[in-house]
Motif scaffolding. Structure first.
Motif, mmCIF file in Angstrom:
data_model
loop_
_atom_site.group_PDB
_atom_site.id
_atom_site.type_symbol
_atom_site.label_atom_id
_atom_site.label_comp_id
_atom_site.label_asym_id
_atom_site.label_seq_id
_atom_site.Cartn_x
_atom_site.Cartn_y
_atom_site.Cartn_z
ATOM 1 N N GLN A 1 45.907 43.124 46.097
ATOM 2 C CA GLN A 1 44.548 43.231 46.470
ATOM 3 C C GLN A 1 44.336 42.710 47.889
ATOM 4 O O GLN A 1 43.670 43.230 48.399
ATOM 5 N N ASN B 1 44.871 51.573 41.099
ATOM 6 C CA ASN B 1 44.551 52.399 42.519
ATOM 7 C C ASN B 1 43.217 52.988 42.329
ATOM 8 O O ASN B 1 42.670 53.504 43.428
ATOM 9 N N GLU B 2 42.495 53.152 41.262
ATOM 10 C CA GLU B 2 41.248 53.936 41.124
ATOM 11 C C GLU B 2 40.069 53.512 41.862
ATOM 12 O O GLU B 2 40.081 52.139 41.934
ATOM 13 N N PHE C 1 45.466 47.532 45.962
ATOM 14 C CA PHE C 1 45.009 47.662 44.645
ATOM 15 C C PHE C 1 43.463 47.509 44.969
ATOM 16 O O PHE C 1 43.011 46.922 45.797
ATOM 17 N N ARG C 2 42.774 48.071 43.897
ATOM 18 C CA ARG C 2 41.319 47.916 43.718
ATOM 19 C C ARG C 2 41.105 46.406 43.824
ATOM 20 O O ARG C 2 41.657 45.660 43.053
ATOM 21 N N CYS C 3 39.910 46.016 44.062
ATOM 22 C CA CYS C 3 39.570 44.776 43.863
ATOM 23 C C CYS C 3 38.157 44.610 43.121
ATOM 24 O O CYS C 3 37.511 43.347 43.057
ATOM 25 N N ASP C 4 37.662 45.708 42.496
ATOM 26 C CA ASP C 4 36.506 45.566 41.552
ATOM 27 C C ASP C 4 36.728 44.951 40.272
ATOM 28 O O ASP C 4 35.814 44.673 39.277
ATOM 29 N N TYR C 5 38.017 44.627 40.028
ATOM 30 C CA TYR C 5 38.377 43.884 38.703
ATOM 31 C C TYR C 5 39.177 42.844 39.000
ATOM 32 O O TYR C 5 40.166 42.796 39.974
#
Length: 192
Positions: A141, A191-192, A146-150
């Motif tokens: 992240q 990755n979403e 990687f996505r950071c929203d989780y």
């Protein structure tokens, strides 16, 4: 004067680990262990204690084996994404030829409901892997991989759940291709 040991403790412990891994605790008799380990029953008791104590030591031996292998696999990765992929690849490849699955998973499903010590060892092993995944996810992240929203811990819990499922499926006739598809789909959430 007592006789000296005529065997290398780590080698016979590894043999016990392999037998427990292959057959499980309940199906492995003391006679099976003595024969497979190539030692006398008295030596087994003198060195390792009873069957249950030997089993716990075998689980620890398996844990050290897995830690060393994961450390090696991760050391080959240049990024967090590659490191996590290496963990999944290792679990899938390790499931291959012998379809033994994972001794931690096997032991947890066979014994944890009625054996607190086995439950604790399995729980600790699962948490260590989950923490490793969370650390790698945080690293990814921070690097923008990687996505950071989780939260990294939530993503790690999800990946750990997939890894547990893969290790259970490894005990069946599931193909490596199927296991890889499951892994790829699960890793896509990063990755979403």
């Amino acid at each position: 004067m007592g006789r000296s040991k005529e065997f290398e403790e780590s080698i016979v412990l590894q043999k016990a680990m392999e037998l427990f891994w292959q057959q499980g605790y309940e199906k492995t008799s003391l006679n099976d262990l003595v024969e497979h380990m190539g030692i006398h029953r008295r030596s087994l008791y003198d060195t390792f204690g009873d069957k249950h104590t030997l089993f716990l030591k075998a689980i620890d031996c398996f844990g050290e084996f897995i830690k060393a292998r994961l450390k090696f696999e991760i050391s080959r990765a240049e990024t967090a994404k590659q490191a996590i992929q290496c963990i999944f690849d290792f679990m899938i490849e390790a499931s291959g030829d012998r379809a033994l699955g994972c001794l931690f998973v096997n032991s947890a499903t066979e014994m944890a409901p009625r054996d607190k010590e086995v439950e604790e060892k399995a729980k600790e092993a699962f948490m260590q892997l989950e923490h490793l995944l969370a650390d790698l996810i945080r690293k990814g992240q921070q690097a923008g991989e990687f996505r950071c929203d989780y939260d990294a811990e939530i993503l790690a819990e999800s990946l750990q759940n997939t890894l547990l499922g893969i290790r259970v499926l490894a005990r069946t006739s599931a193909s490596k291709e199927k296991l890889q598809r499951i892994a790829d789909f699960s890793l896509a959430i990063l990755n979403e």
